[in-house]
Design a protein around this motif. Structure first.
Motif, PDB file in Angstrom:
ATOM      1  N   LEU A  25       0.828  -1.207   0.000  1.00 56.66           N
ATOM      2  CA  LEU A  25       0.000   0.000   0.000  1.00 56.66           C
ATOM      3  C   LEU A  25       0.863   1.257   0.000  1.00 56.66           C
ATOM      4  N   ALA A  26       1.113   1.838   1.153  1.00 55.27           N
ATOM      5  CA  ALA A  26       1.853   3.093   1.224  1.00 55.27           C
ATOM      6  C   ALA A  26       3.346   2.867   1.037  1.00 55.27           C
ATOM      7  N   PRO A  27       4.077   3.889   0.561  1.00 56.56           N
ATOM      8  CA  PRO A  27       5.537   3.809   0.601  1.00 56.56           C
ATOM      9  C   PRO A  27       5.999   3.502   2.024  1.00 56.56           C
ATOM     10  N   ARG A  28       7.057   2.725   2.129  1.00 57.32           N
ATOM     11  CA  ARG A  28       7.534   2.308   3.446  1.00 57.32           C
ATOM     12  C   ARG A  28       8.133   3.490   4.206  1.00 57.32           C
ATOM     13  N   ALA A  29       8.126   3.390   5.520  1.00 52.13           N
ATOM     14  CA  ALA A  29       8.663   4.457   6.359  1.00 52.13           C
ATOM     15  C   ALA A  29      10.175   4.581   6.173  1.00 52.13           C
ATOM     16  N   PRO A  30      10.721   5.782   6.363  1.00 54.92           N
ATOM     17  CA  PRO A  30      12.176   5.961   6.273  1.00 54.92           C
ATOM     18  C   PRO A  30      12.909   5.040   7.249  1.00 54.92           C
ATOM     19  N   ILE A  31      14.113   4.653   6.862  1.00 62.52           N
ATOM     20  CA  ILE A  31      14.909   3.711   7.645  1.00 62.52           C
ATOM     21  C   ILE A  31      16.197   4.396   8.081  1.00 62.52           C
ATOM     22  N   ALA A  32      16.494   4.330   9.380  1.00 62.78           N
ATOM     23  CA  ALA A  32      17.722   4.919   9.891  1.00 62.78           C
ATOM     24  C   ALA A  32      18.924   4.153   9.364  1.00 62.78           C
ATOM     25  N   ASN A  33      20.039   4.842   9.206  1.00 59.08           N
ATOM     26  CA  ASN A  33      21.227   4.227   8.627  1.00 59.08           C
ATOM     27  C   ASN A  33      21.677   3.006   9.419  1.00 59.08           C
ATOM     28  N   GLU A  34      21.556   3.063  10.729  1.00 64.71           N
ATOM     29  CA  GLU A  34      22.008   1.939  11.560  1.00 64.71           C
ATOM     30  C   GLU A  34      21.061   0.734  11.471  1.00 64.71           C
ATOM     31  N   ASP A  35      19.879   0.925  10.880  1.00 65.91           N
ATOM     32  CA  ASP A  35      18.906  -0.162  10.783  1.00 65.91           C
ATOM     33  C   ASP A  35      18.833  -0.788   9.392  1.00 65.91           C
ATOM     34  N   VAL A  36      19.755  -0.416   8.513  1.00 69.26           N
ATOM     35  CA  VAL A  36      19.699  -0.880   7.127  1.00 69.26           C
ATOM     36  C   VAL A  36      19.721  -2.405   7.044  1.00 69.26           C
ATOM     37  N   ILE A  85       7.897 -10.466  -8.538  1.00 69.33           N
ATOM     38  CA  ILE A  85       8.296 -10.073  -7.180  1.00 69.33           C
ATOM     39  C   ILE A  85       8.312  -8.553  -7.110  1.00 69.33           C
ATOM     40  N   MET A  86       7.629  -7.994  -6.100  1.00 71.00           N
ATOM     41  CA  MET A  86       7.693  -6.542  -5.932  1.00 71.00           C
ATOM     42  C   MET A  86       8.915  -6.163  -5.108  1.00 71.00           C
ATOM     43  N   VAL A  87       9.634  -5.160  -5.584  1.00 75.07           N
ATOM     44  CA  VAL A  87      10.805  -4.654  -4.883  1.00 75.07           C
ATOM     45  C   VAL A  87      10.668  -3.137  -4.742  1.00 75.07           C
ATOM     46  N   ALA A  88      11.364  -2.589  -3.762  1.00 74.41           N
ATOM     47  CA  ALA A  88      11.383  -1.144  -3.570  1.00 74.41           C
ATOM     48  C   ALA A  88      12.819  -0.673  -3.421  1.00 74.41           C
ATOM     49  N   SER A  89      13.110   0.481  -3.996  1.00 69.33           N
ATOM     50  CA  SER A  89      14.449   1.059  -3.858  1.00 69.33           C
ATOM     51  C   SER A  89      14.422   2.132  -2.774  1.00 69.33           C
ATOM     52  N   PHE A  90      15.519   2.219  -2.049  1.00 68.93           N
ATOM     53  CA  PHE A  90      15.693   3.225  -1.007  1.00 68.93           C
ATOM     54  C   PHE A  90      16.995   3.971  -1.269  1.00 68.93           C
ATOM     55  N   SER A 123      20.242  15.085   4.068  1.00 64.68           N
ATOM     56  CA  SER A 123      19.589  16.237   4.682  1.00 64.68           C
ATOM     57  C   SER A 123      18.541  15.836   5.716  1.00 64.68           C
ATOM     58  N   VAL A 124      18.188  14.555   5.763  1.00 58.92           N
ATOM     59  CA  VAL A 124      17.165  14.084   6.716  1.00 58.92           C
ATOM     60  C   VAL A 124      17.792  13.055   7.642  1.00 58.92           C
ATOM     61  N   LEU A 125      18.781  13.474   8.392  1.00 64.11           N
ATOM     62  CA  LEU A 125      19.442  12.648   9.398  1.00 64.11           C
ATOM     63  C   LEU A 125      19.979  11.336   8.811  1.00 64.11           C
ATOM     64  N   GLY A 126      20.355  11.359   7.541  1.00 65.70           N
ATOM     65  CA  GLY A 126      20.947  10.182   6.927  1.00 65.70           C
ATOM     66  C   GLY A 126      19.999   9.024   6.740  1.00 65.70           C
ATOM     67  N   ARG A 127      18.698   9.258   6.768  1.00 63.49           N
ATOM     68  CA  ARG A 127      17.730   8.180   6.633  1.00 63.49           C
ATOM     69  C   ARG A 127      17.592   7.742   5.176  1.00 63.49           C
ATOM     70  N   TRP A 128      17.201   6.476   5.014  1.00 63.95           N
ATOM     71  CA  TRP A 128      16.957   5.914   3.694  1.00 63.95           C
ATOM     72  C   TRP A 128      15.463   5.991   3.402  1.00 63.95           C
ATOM     73  N   HIS A 129      15.109   6.625   2.282  1.00 65.88           N
ATOM     74  CA  HIS A 129      13.711   6.825   1.913  1.00 65.88           C
ATOM     75  C   HIS A 129      13.373   6.020   0.666  1.00 65.88           C
ATOM     76  N   GLU A 130      12.166   5.431   0.666  1.00 65.30           N
ATOM     77  CA  GLU A 130      11.727   4.735  -0.534  1.00 65.30           C
ATOM     78  C   GLU A 130      11.583   5.735  -1.675  1.00 65.30           C
ATOM     79  N   THR A 131      12.214   5.443  -2.810  1.00 67.40           N
ATOM     80  CA  THR A 131      12.176   6.338  -3.958  1.00 67.40           C
ATOM     81  C   THR A 131      11.344   5.806  -5.114  1.00 67.40           C
ATOM     82  N   GLU A 132      11.235   4.509  -5.253  1.00 64.58           N
ATOM     83  CA  GLU A 132      10.375   3.921  -6.276  1.00 64.58           C
ATOM     84  C   GLU A 132      10.168   2.446  -5.945  1.00 64.58           C
ATOM     85  N   ARG A 133       9.165   1.867  -6.601  1.00 67.06           N
ATOM     86  CA  ARG A 133       8.909   0.444  -6.420  1.00 67.06           C
ATOM     87  C   ARG A 133       8.487  -0.151  -7.747  1.00 67.06           C
TER      88      ARG A 133
END
Length: 329
Positions: free
Chosen positions: A256-267, A289-294, A299-309
């Motif tokens: 459904l929704a884009p996934r929440a941002p992921i902290a660098n230490e949680d990659v 298979i559905m995949v998502a790129s992060f 600029s946002v505390l080094g978090r990884w954000h979903e950019t496309e799927r």
């Protein structure tokens, strides 16, 4: 001002709220309420559902979602009551929770079956009463369709990843069977006093072959959520083109929704991997298979954000999809 105008403004505001929500289920609920529809309206029967009637309701719902995100336990408990395996069932549970506990429209009844001579001929997803007293019949559908490729712009060209569903057939079933159910004489005998105004609540994603930009059918809302699909043989080239990205396979209930941002230490914990590492995993799985790129945003505390799927499909899938799209209805 029409009901649609504040609803459009509210949807935009709630879409912006996504960045403030961290719980996956709450994010999915906000996306379901405010995400762009897949279809334009198809009057007179196929009116689009609108969950907001006023700016006041929009503000109240935004505040309610933020509070729910701080303590999502009531939503999680409601979801845990039923063992959910299907995406459509998950969406139904989310929308039912909103109608039962949210500050806007009220749930009258759900999954109302209509039977004739002992045989079920259909089921109304939701009977709803808005704050202004409008009595609405909502039919909910959450769909992921892949455009079969090429330059045709017809709903038939949008097919389910497993080639068991097609967008034109789904719309025909909605308009010709599901939405008219609440207007039948037999429905009035069930005790839910009408008249009910039928509306379709169709959300989801449409996916296009990587590198192609076909024209969009008139029936499709141009603001719909979109992604890519690629045959497995072309996956390494796509991965190389997204060298800065990390990837994750998305299970069905994460569609459904884009996934929440992921902290660098949680990659590592979150299962993000390089495209090369993902290639090995994809080789072990059959079917789309559905995949998502992060990608990391410094600029946002080094978090990884979903950019496309998107979907990675078997190399023989495109030919099968074109045949399925061109088969008679």
């Amino acid at each position: 001002m029409s009901v649609l105008e504040p609803a459009a403004a509210s949807a935009a505001a709630l879409d912006a709220l996504q960045g403030a929500l961290s719980d996956p289920a709450v994010r999915d609920l906000a996306w379901l309420l405010a995400g762009a529809p897949l279809l334009r309206a198809h009057p007179p029967v196929g009116e689009l559902a609108t969950v907001f009637e006023s700016e006041r309701e929009a503000v109240a719902i935004a505040a309610w979602l933020l509070e729910l995100d701080r303590d999502p336990s009531p939503l999680k408990q409601a979801l845990a009551v039923t063992r959910i395996a299907r995406l459509g069932r998950y969406a139904e549970c989310l929308l039912a929770f909103f109608l039962q506990h949210g500050p806007a429209a009220r749930l009258v009844a759900a999954n109302v079956a209509l039977r004739l001579a002992g045989r079920t001929i259909g089921e109304c997803d939701f009977l709803v009463e808005s704050a202004s007293g409008r009595r609405l019949h909502w039919e909910l559908a959450v769909k992921c369709y892949l455009h079969a490729g090429g330059t045709r712009a017809e709903l038939a060209d949008y097919v389910g990843p497993n080639l068991q569903d097609r967008f034109d057939r789904k719309l025909a079933h909605l308009l010709g069977h599901q939405l008219p159910l609440s207007a039948r004489e037999e429905f009035a005998a069930l005790g839910h006093m009408g008249p009910w105004r039928p509306q379709m609540f169709v959300k989801g994603w449409l996916f296009y072959r990587w590198g192609e930009a076909p024209p969009i059918p008139e029936a499709v809302d141009p603001s719909h959520c979109r992604g890519f699909w690629v045959p497995s043989g072309e996956w390494p080239a796509l991965g190389a083109a997204r060298a800065a990205a990390r990837w994750r396979v998305l299970p069905r209930l994460d569609w459904l929704a884009p996934r929440a941002p992921i902290a660098n230490e949680d990659v590592d914990v979150a299962g993000l991997s390089t495209s090369d590492a993902l290639t090995e995993r994809l080789a072990q799985q059959a079917g789309p298979i559905m995949v998502a790129s992060f990608e990391r945003q410094a600029s946002v505390l080094g978090r990884w954000h979903e950019t496309e799927r998107g979907f990675v499909v078997p190399d023989d899938w495109p030919e099968q999809a074109r045949s399925y799209a061109q088969a008679s209805a």
